[in-house]
Design a protein around this motif. Sequence first.
Motif, PDB file in Angstrom:
ATOM      1  N   SER A  61       0.832  -1.209   0.000  1.00 51.05           N
ATOM      2  CA  SER A  61       0.000   0.000   0.000  1.00 51.05           C
ATOM      3  C   SER A  61       0.860   1.250   0.000  1.00 51.05           C
ATOM      4  CB  SER A  61      -0.922  -0.001   1.221  1.00 51.05           C
ATOM      5  OG  SER A  61      -1.799  -1.091   1.172  1.00 51.05           O
ATOM      6  N   ALA A  62       1.881   1.267   0.859  1.00 49.08           N
ATOM      7  CA  ALA A  62       2.785   2.420   0.915  1.00 49.08           C
ATOM      8  C   ALA A  62       3.548   2.569  -0.394  1.00 49.08           C
ATOM      9  CB  ALA A  62       3.754   2.257   2.088  1.00 49.08           C
ATOM     10  N   LEU A  63       3.947   1.459  -0.979  1.00 44.29           N
ATOM     11  CA  LEU A  63       4.685   1.484  -2.238  1.00 44.29           C
ATOM     12  C   LEU A  63       3.840   2.066  -3.361  1.00 44.29           C
ATOM     13  CD1 LEU A  63       7.412   0.475  -3.461  1.00 44.29           C
ATOM     14  CD2 LEU A  63       6.263  -1.681  -3.898  1.00 44.29           C
ATOM     15  N   LEU A  64       2.614   1.570  -3.480  1.00 45.11           N
ATOM     16  CA  LEU A  64       1.730   2.063  -4.540  1.00 45.11           C
ATOM     17  C   LEU A  64       1.359   3.527  -4.331  1.00 45.11           C
ATOM     18  CD1 LEU A  64      -0.602  -1.033  -5.047  1.00 45.11           C
ATOM     19  CD2 LEU A  64       1.204  -0.216  -6.581  1.00 45.11           C
ATOM     20  N   LEU A  65       1.031   3.898  -3.106  1.00 44.63           N
ATOM     21  CA  LEU A  65       0.648   5.290  -2.836  1.00 44.63           C
ATOM     22  C   LEU A  65       1.807   6.251  -3.058  1.00 44.63           C
ATOM     23  CD1 LEU A  65      -1.628   4.803   0.302  1.00 44.63           C
ATOM     24  CD2 LEU A  65      -2.341   5.439  -2.025  1.00 44.63           C
ATOM     25  N   SER A  66       2.984   5.885  -2.581  1.00 41.59           N
ATOM     26  CA  SER A  66       4.135   6.772  -2.774  1.00 41.59           C
ATOM     27  C   SER A  66       4.507   6.855  -4.261  1.00 41.59           C
ATOM     28  CB  SER A  66       5.332   6.312  -1.939  1.00 41.59           C
ATOM     29  OG  SER A  66       5.746   5.011  -2.307  1.00 41.59           O
ATOM     30  N   GLY A  67       4.444   5.732  -4.955  1.00 44.84           N
ATOM     31  CA  GLY A  67       4.754   5.743  -6.388  1.00 44.84           C
ATOM     32  C   GLY A  67       3.773   6.589  -7.180  1.00 44.84           C
ATOM     33  N   LEU A  68       2.494   6.410  -6.870  1.00 47.42           N
ATOM     34  CA  LEU A  68       1.480   7.220  -7.574  1.00 47.42           C
ATOM     35  C   LEU A  68       1.637   8.704  -7.251  1.00 47.42           C
ATOM     36  CD1 LEU A  68      -1.663   4.925  -7.314  1.00 47.42           C
ATOM     37  CD2 LEU A  68      -0.423   5.584  -9.397  1.00 47.42           C
ATOM     38  N   GLY A  90       4.274  -3.266 -10.932  1.00 42.80           N
ATOM     39  CA  GLY A  90       3.869  -3.188  -9.530  1.00 42.80           C
ATOM     40  C   GLY A  90       2.413  -3.581  -9.333  1.00 42.80           C
ATOM     41  N   LEU A  91       1.560  -3.157 -10.243  1.00 46.96           N
ATOM     42  CA  LEU A  91       0.147  -3.553 -10.152  1.00 46.96           C
ATOM     43  C   LEU A  91      -0.023  -5.052 -10.387  1.00 46.96           C
ATOM     44  CD1 LEU A  91      -1.557  -0.536 -11.954  1.00 46.96           C
ATOM     45  CD2 LEU A  91      -1.605  -1.061  -9.501  1.00 46.96           C
ATOM     46  N   LEU A  92       0.741  -5.587 -11.327  1.00 46.73           N
ATOM     47  CA  LEU A  92       0.693  -7.031 -11.575  1.00 46.73           C
ATOM     48  C   LEU A  92       1.204  -7.802 -10.354  1.00 46.73           C
ATOM     49  CD1 LEU A  92       0.100  -9.356 -13.492  1.00 46.73           C
ATOM     50  CD2 LEU A  92       2.338  -8.973 -14.528  1.00 46.73           C
ATOM     51  N   MET A  93       2.306  -7.351  -9.784  1.00 46.74           N
ATOM     52  CA  MET A  93       2.837  -7.983  -8.570  1.00 46.74           C
ATOM     53  C   MET A  93       1.834  -7.914  -7.431  1.00 46.74           C
ATOM     54  SD  MET A  93       6.795  -6.689  -8.479  1.00 46.74           S
ATOM     55  CE  MET A  93       7.168  -7.571  -6.964  1.00 46.74           C
ATOM     56  N   SER A  94       1.145  -6.792  -7.318  1.00 46.57           N
ATOM     57  CA  SER A  94       0.143  -6.630  -6.261  1.00 46.57           C
ATOM     58  C   SER A  94      -0.999  -7.615  -6.432  1.00 46.57           C
ATOM     59  CB  SER A  94      -0.392  -5.195  -6.251  1.00 46.57           C
ATOM     60  OG  SER A  94       0.649  -4.286  -5.988  1.00 46.57           O
ATOM     61  N   ALA A  95      -1.397  -7.836  -7.679  1.00 45.91           N
ATOM     62  CA  ALA A  95      -2.464  -8.804  -7.950  1.00 45.91           C
ATOM     63  C   ALA A  95      -2.009 -10.220  -7.605  1.00 45.91           C
ATOM     64  CB  ALA A  95      -2.901  -8.714  -9.409  1.00 45.91           C
ATOM     65  N   VAL A  96      -0.783 -10.556  -7.946  1.00 42.11           N
ATOM     66  CA  VAL A  96      -0.241 -11.876  -7.596  1.00 42.11           C
ATOM     67  C   VAL A  96      -0.200 -12.031  -6.078  1.00 42.11           C
ATOM     68  CG1 VAL A  96       1.843 -13.329  -7.685  1.00 42.11           C
ATOM     69  CG2 VAL A  96       1.056 -12.130  -9.751  1.00 42.11           C
ATOM     70  N   PHE A  97       0.262 -10.996  -5.388  1.00 44.79           N
ATOM     71  CA  PHE A  97       0.284 -11.029  -3.924  1.00 44.79           C
ATOM     72  C   PHE A  97      -1.118 -11.216  -3.355  1.00 44.79           C
ATOM     73  CE2 PHE A  97      -0.486  -8.752   0.025  1.00 44.79           C
ATOM     74  CZ  PHE A  97       0.362  -9.423   0.877  1.00 44.79           C
ATOM     75  N   ALA A  98      -2.071 -10.468  -3.869  1.00 46.18           N
ATOM     76  CA  ALA A  98      -3.451 -10.568  -3.367  1.00 46.18           C
ATOM     77  C   ALA A  98      -3.991 -11.976  -3.539  1.00 46.18           C
ATOM     78  CB  ALA A  98      -4.349  -9.550  -4.070  1.00 46.18           C
ATOM     79  N   TYR A  99      -3.698 -12.608  -4.670  1.00 45.44           N
ATOM     80  CA  TYR A  99      -4.145 -13.987  -4.891  1.00 45.44           C
ATOM     81  C   TYR A  99      -3.489 -14.932  -3.878  1.00 45.44           C
ATOM     82  CZ  TYR A  99      -4.826 -18.531  -7.008  1.00 45.44           C
ATOM     83  OH  TYR A  99      -5.132 -19.854  -7.213  1.00 45.44           O
ATOM     84  N   ALA A 100      -2.195 -14.749  -3.642  1.00 51.91           N
ATOM     85  CA  ALA A 100      -1.500 -15.603  -2.668  1.00 51.91           C
ATOM     86  C   ALA A 100      -2.068 -15.399  -1.265  1.00 51.91           C
ATOM     87  CB  ALA A 100      -0.001 -15.304  -2.686  1.00 51.91           C
TER      88      ALA A 100
END
Length: 151
Positions: A61-68, A90-100
């Motif tokens: 969350s911090a990574l995506l918010l700071s990047g955006l 990063g969005l693709l990695m986040s989706a993979v993480f969410a699935y895991a």
Amino acid sequence: MLQPLLLLIHLLSAIFWLGGMSFAYFCLRPAAVEVLEPAQRLPLWAATFARFLPLTALAISALLLSGLAMLMRVGFAHAPLGWHLMLTLGLLMSAVFAYAYLGCYPRLRQACQDAAWPQAATALNRIRQLVALNQLLGLGTVVAAVSARFA
């Protein structure tokens, strides 16, 4: 003053996520396989993920918010190609993480509670595959970050 703080948050979050995955995949996993039987190893993973996954969700969350935030300060049209690649990966990695986290981890946890070791092993193996995928995507993201720096 805001830009250095955003960059610090961004880097620390990425280091936690990628470093945590690297430690788990390359160090903890082989050691656990070497010294523990499935009845001890699989609950160890469930307990480890119970601590690591919520912290990783926070880091993401911090990574995506700071990047955006940094991307919006520059503007999408003026951002280097590497930034766009970082965002996409990063969005693709986040989706993979969410699935895991939301799909595989609950199955691992439940199978461990039920002492259903084959099902727990299947869930853990799927998580291992997803971590390997995210390691590769993370490497691509780091390459994109470096390329943006020198573009």
